[in-house]
Write a protein that holds these residues in place. Structure first.
Motif, PDB file in Angstrom:
ATOM      1  N   LYS A 163       9.034  25.929 -23.179  1.00 12.23           N
ATOM      2  CA  LYS A 163       9.542  25.701 -24.632  1.00 12.23           C
ATOM      3  C   LYS A 163       9.222  26.825 -25.119  1.00 12.23           C
ATOM      4  CE  LYS A 163       9.316  21.486 -26.213  1.00 12.23           C
ATOM      5  NZ  LYS A 163       8.587  20.295 -26.917  1.00 12.23           N
ATOM      6  N   GLY A 164       8.077  27.624 -24.718  1.00 10.14           N
ATOM      7  CA  GLY A 164       7.478  28.752 -25.379  1.00 10.14           C
ATOM      8  C   GLY A 164       8.426  29.870 -25.339  1.00 10.14           C
ATOM      9  N   TYR A 165       9.462  29.901 -24.754  1.00 10.76           N
ATOM     10  CA  TYR A 165      10.305  30.854 -24.355  1.00 10.76           C
ATOM     11  C   TYR A 165      11.671  30.636 -25.711  1.00 10.76           C
ATOM     12  CZ  TYR A 165       7.878  33.011 -20.859  1.00 10.76           C
ATOM     13  OH  TYR A 165       6.805  33.479 -20.111  1.00 10.76           O
ATOM     14  N   ALA A 166      11.641  31.008 -26.784  1.00  9.90           N
ATOM     15  CA  ALA A 166      12.598  30.616 -27.844  1.00  9.90           C
ATOM     16  C   ALA A 166      13.943  30.696 -27.451  1.00  9.90           C
ATOM     17  CB  ALA A 166      12.446  31.666 -28.908  1.00  9.90           C
ATOM     18  N   ASN A 167      14.509  31.440 -26.653  1.00  9.40           N
ATOM     19  CA  ASN A 167      16.157  31.227 -26.225  1.00  9.40           C
ATOM     20  C   ASN A 167      16.344  30.376 -25.333  1.00  9.40           C
ATOM     21  OD1 ASN A 167      16.113  33.666 -28.289  1.00  9.40           O
ATOM     22  ND2 ASN A 167      16.208  35.102 -26.600  1.00  9.40           N
ATOM     23  N   PHE A 168      15.322  29.584 -24.893  1.00  7.21           N
ATOM     24  CA  PHE A 168      15.577  28.562 -23.879  1.00  7.21           C
ATOM     25  C   PHE A 168      16.281  27.480 -24.289  1.00  7.21           C
ATOM     26  CE2 PHE A 168      14.763  25.712 -20.270  1.00  7.21           C
ATOM     27  CZ  PHE A 168      14.947  26.644 -19.242  1.00  7.21           C
ATOM     28  N   LYS A 181       0.938  -1.304   0.259  1.00  9.58           N
ATOM     29  CA  LYS A 181      -0.052  -0.125  -0.155  1.00  9.58           C
ATOM     30  C   LYS A 181       0.776   1.502  -0.036  1.00  9.58           C
ATOM     31  CE  LYS A 181      -1.516   1.697   3.833  1.00  9.58           C
ATOM     32  NZ  LYS A 181      -2.252   2.319   4.990  1.00  9.58           N
ATOM     33  N   GLN A 182       1.925   1.221   0.730  1.00  9.90           N
ATOM     34  CA  GLN A 182       2.794   2.349   0.936  1.00  9.90           C
ATOM     35  C   GLN A 182       3.516   2.602  -0.375  1.00  9.90           C
ATOM     36  OE1 GLN A 182       1.100   3.804   4.035  1.00  9.90           O
ATOM     37  NE2 GLN A 182       2.912   4.844   3.359  1.00  9.90           N
ATOM     38  N   TRP A 183       3.940   1.446  -0.979  1.00 11.62           N
ATOM     39  CA  TRP A 183       4.674   1.501  -2.315  1.00 11.62           C
ATOM     40  C   TRP A 183       3.787   2.204  -3.270  1.00 11.62           C
ATOM     41  CZ3 TRP A 183       8.909   1.430  -4.569  1.00 11.62           C
ATOM     42  CH2 TRP A 183       9.023   1.004  -5.987  1.00 11.62           C
ATOM     43  N   SER A 184       2.514   1.675  -3.188  1.00 16.64           N
ATOM     44  CA  SER A 184       1.408   2.553  -4.380  1.00 16.64           C
ATOM     45  C   SER A 184       1.283   3.897  -4.091  1.00 16.64           C
ATOM     46  CB  SER A 184       0.134   1.814  -4.139  1.00 16.64           C
ATOM     47  OG  SER A 184      -0.519   2.074  -3.152  1.00 16.64           O
ATOM     48  N   GLN A 185       1.560   4.280  -2.782  1.00 17.96           N
ATOM     49  CA  GLN A 185       1.540   5.804  -2.450  1.00 17.96           C
ATOM     50  C   GLN A 185       2.657   6.494  -3.225  1.00 17.96           C
ATOM     51  OE1 GLN A 185      -1.949   6.052  -2.159  1.00 17.96           O
ATOM     52  NE2 GLN A 185      -0.971   7.715  -0.806  1.00 17.96           N
ATOM     53  N   VAL A 186       3.892   5.855  -3.029  1.00 17.71           N
ATOM     54  CA  VAL A 186       5.234   6.451  -3.638  1.00 17.71           C
ATOM     55  C   VAL A 186       4.899   6.491  -5.208  1.00 17.71           C
ATOM     56  CG1 VAL A 186       7.550   5.643  -3.928  1.00 17.71           C
ATOM     57  CG2 VAL A 186       6.487   5.569  -1.820  1.00 17.71           C
ATOM     58  N   GLU A 187       4.512   5.286  -5.783  1.00 17.41           N
ATOM     59  CA  GLU A 187       4.339   5.387  -7.197  1.00 17.41           C
ATOM     60  C   GLU A 187       3.365   6.681  -7.680  1.00 17.41           C
ATOM     61  OE1 GLU A 187       4.755   1.050  -9.417  1.00 17.41           O
ATOM     62  OE2 GLU A 187       3.042   1.097  -7.518  1.00 17.41           O
ATOM     63  N   ASN A 188       2.212   6.651  -6.586  1.00 16.50           N
ATOM     64  CA  ASN A 188       1.173   7.865  -7.054  1.00 16.50           C
ATOM     65  C   ASN A 188       1.966   9.025  -7.424  1.00 16.50           C
ATOM     66  OD1 ASN A 188      -1.028   5.812  -7.447  1.00 16.50           O
ATOM     67  ND2 ASN A 188      -1.496   6.339  -5.208  1.00 16.50           N
ATOM     68  N   GLN A 189       2.588   9.327  -6.357  1.00 21.66           N
ATOM     69  CA  GLN A 189       3.390  10.638  -6.217  1.00 21.66           C
ATOM     70  C   GLN A 189       4.414  10.713  -7.613  1.00 21.66           C
ATOM     71  OE1 GLN A 189       2.222  13.158  -4.591  1.00 21.66           O
ATOM     72  NE2 GLN A 189       0.745  11.768  -3.851  1.00 21.66           N
ATOM     73  N   TYR A 190       5.070   9.724  -7.803  1.00 21.21           N
ATOM     74  CA  TYR A 190       6.081   9.687  -8.871  1.00 21.21           C
ATOM     75  C   TYR A 190       5.304  10.125 -10.133  1.00 21.21           C
ATOM     76  CZ  TYR A 190      10.449   8.428  -6.520  1.00 21.21           C
ATOM     77  OH  TYR A 190      11.646   8.459  -5.575  1.00 21.21           O
ATOM     78  N   GLN A 191       4.200   9.240 -10.326  1.00 21.04           N
ATOM     79  CA  GLN A 191       3.289   9.565 -11.363  1.00 21.04           C
ATOM     80  C   GLN A 191       2.755  10.814 -11.427  1.00 21.04           C
ATOM     81  OE1 GLN A 191       2.652   7.109 -13.768  1.00 21.04           O
ATOM     82  NE2 GLN A 191       1.948   8.943 -14.835  1.00 21.04           N
ATOM     83  N   ARG A 192       2.398  11.517 -10.368  1.00 18.03           N
ATOM     84  CA  ARG A 192       2.111  12.950 -10.400  1.00 18.03           C
ATOM     85  C   ARG A 192       3.086  13.873 -10.774  1.00 18.03           C
ATOM     86  NH1 ARG A 192      -1.323  16.708  -7.427  1.00 18.03           N
ATOM     87  NH2 ARG A 192      -0.014  18.361  -6.683  1.00 18.03           N
ATOM     88  N   ARG A 193       4.367  13.266 -10.478  1.00 21.51           N
ATOM     89  CA  ARG A 193       5.561  14.285 -11.056  1.00 21.51           C
ATOM     90  C   ARG A 193       5.781  14.032 -12.445  1.00 21.51           C
ATOM     91  NH1 ARG A 193      11.656  13.418  -8.883  1.00 21.51           N
ATOM     92  NH2 ARG A 193      11.334  11.567  -9.652  1.00 21.51           N
ATOM     93  N   ALA A 194       5.476  12.888 -12.881  1.00 19.94           N
ATOM     94  CA  ALA A 194       5.721  12.552 -14.345  1.00 19.94           C
ATOM     95  C   ALA A 194       4.496  13.420 -15.315  1.00 19.94           C
ATOM     96  CB  ALA A 194       5.750  11.081 -14.674  1.00 19.94           C
ATOM     97  N   ASP A 195       3.371  13.343 -14.635  1.00 21.80           N
ATOM     98  CA  ASP A 195       2.378  14.024 -15.378  1.00 21.80           C
ATOM     99  C   ASP A 195       2.630  15.507 -15.558  1.00 21.80           C
ATOM    100  OD1 ASP A 195       1.197  11.403 -15.818  1.00 21.80           O
ATOM    101  OD2 ASP A 195      -0.287  11.636 -14.210  1.00 21.80           O
ATOM    102  N   LEU A 196       3.121  16.204 -14.550  1.00 19.22           N
ATOM    103  CA  LEU A 196       3.329  17.620 -14.509  1.00 19.22           C
ATOM    104  C   LEU A 196       4.767  17.932 -15.604  1.00 19.22           C
ATOM    105  CD1 LEU A 196       3.614  18.310 -10.890  1.00 19.22           C
ATOM    106  CD2 LEU A 196       1.964  19.124 -12.333  1.00 19.22           C
ATOM    107  N   ILE A 197       5.415  17.093 -15.637  1.00 22.07           N
ATOM    108  CA  ILE A 197       6.424  17.476 -16.292  1.00 22.07           C
ATOM    109  C   ILE A 197       6.286  17.958 -17.877  1.00 22.07           C
ATOM    110  CG2 ILE A 197       8.609  16.427 -17.465  1.00 22.07           C
ATOM    111  CD1 ILE A 197       9.147  15.082 -15.062  1.00 22.07           C
ATOM    112  N   PRO A 198       5.586  17.262 -18.774  1.00 21.82           N
ATOM    113  CA  PRO A 198       5.018  17.665 -19.926  1.00 21.82           C
ATOM    114  C   PRO A 198       4.405  19.411 -20.280  1.00 21.82           C
ATOM    115  CG  PRO A 198       4.295  15.574 -19.881  1.00 21.82           C
ATOM    116  CD  PRO A 198       4.715  15.939 -18.470  1.00 21.82           C
ATOM    117  N   ASN A 199       3.661  19.409 -19.237  1.00 21.16           N
ATOM    118  CA  ASN A 199       3.188  20.803 -19.016  1.00 21.16           C
ATOM    119  C   ASN A 199       4.279  21.777 -18.671  1.00 21.16           C
ATOM    120  OD1 ASN A 199       0.587  20.018 -19.540  1.00 21.16           O
ATOM    121  ND2 ASN A 199      -0.009  19.599 -17.333  1.00 21.16           N
ATOM    122  N   LEU A 200       5.185  21.417 -17.948  1.00 18.51           N
ATOM    123  CA  LEU A 200       6.115  22.322 -17.515  1.00 18.51           C
ATOM    124  C   LEU A 200       7.049  22.530 -18.495  1.00 18.51           C
ATOM    125  CD1 LEU A 200       7.743  23.745 -15.136  1.00 18.51           C
ATOM    126  CD2 LEU A 200       9.201  21.831 -14.749  1.00 18.51           C
TER     127      LEU A 200
END
Length: 202
Positions: free
Chosen positions: A67-72, A43-62
């Motif tokens: 990326k919208g800043y051309a000089n980046f 159960k605790q492992w699945s909680q860790v995975e949930n948070q890692y998944q949350r981070r992975a889901d945020l990354i494309p938006n970030l």
């Protein structure tokens, strides 16, 4: 005399039967406690995975916001994207908890992603207009919260693993644990440089 021998035999038989019943009840109790402790680890492992998944889901938006800043710097974005892809390719199953090499690999790919995100957020310092972007600020706050949740869930996971590992090593429960295939679970360990938290505040 025969009656006395019969009574003694019945008494010994009764004591043996009671002893066997108590032993079986003890075995069932220990087994059930081991199952409960192992399920708590999962159960605790699945909680860790949930948070890692949350981070992975945020990354494309970030990445898209940045990326919208051309000089980046494109190299930094590529590193983050590739690190996220490696995390996605790593197939995580509950068996990973029993395999030190697989668990170390899981921890390594997650560590690579944390490092890539740290570099990305450090480079953002050079772009005041990006730092002022509302979308970026919201994503940054969500990422910071997620990193904190990951740390909390990893700590809880390690506590559950400690309880479980202690239980399967204590005598006499260790005999039943070995007989029924309860194996030691892996802990999250600090990776080199972990004493420096990801840089998500400016």
């Amino acid at each position: 005399m025969k009656n006395k021998g019969l009574i003694v035999g019945l008494a010994i038989g009764g004591v043996l039967i009671i002893g066997v019943i108590l032993l079986v009840m003890w075995g069932i109790s220990v087994y059930n406690n081991l199952v409960a402790a192992e399920q708590n680890v999962l159960k605790q492992w699945s909680q860790v995975e949930n948070q890692y998944q949350r981070r992975a889901d945020l990354i494309p938006n970030l990445v898209n916001t940045v990326k919208g800043y051309a000089n980046f710097e494109k190299e930094v974005l590529t590193q983050v994207t590739e690190a996220r892809a490696r995390v996605g390719q790593f197939n995580v199953t509950p068996e990973v908890l029993n395999d030190p090499q697989a668990f170390e690999k899981f921890q390594s790919v997650q560590g690579d992603l944390s490092s890539a995100l740290s570099r990305l957020l450090a480079v953002v310092e050079n772009y005041p207009e990006l730092k002022a972007n509302e979308n970026f600020l919201q994503l940054q706050a969500q990422l910071e919260g997620t990193e904190n949740r990951i740390a909390v869930e990893r700590k809880r996971f390690n506590e559950a693993v400690q309880e479980y590992n202690t239980m399967i090593k204590r005598f006499p429960a260790s005999m039943l644990a070995g007989m029924f295939g309860f194996r030691e679970k892996q802990y999250f360990k600090a990776v080199q440089g972990a004493e420096v938290p990801p840089k998500v505040e400016f």
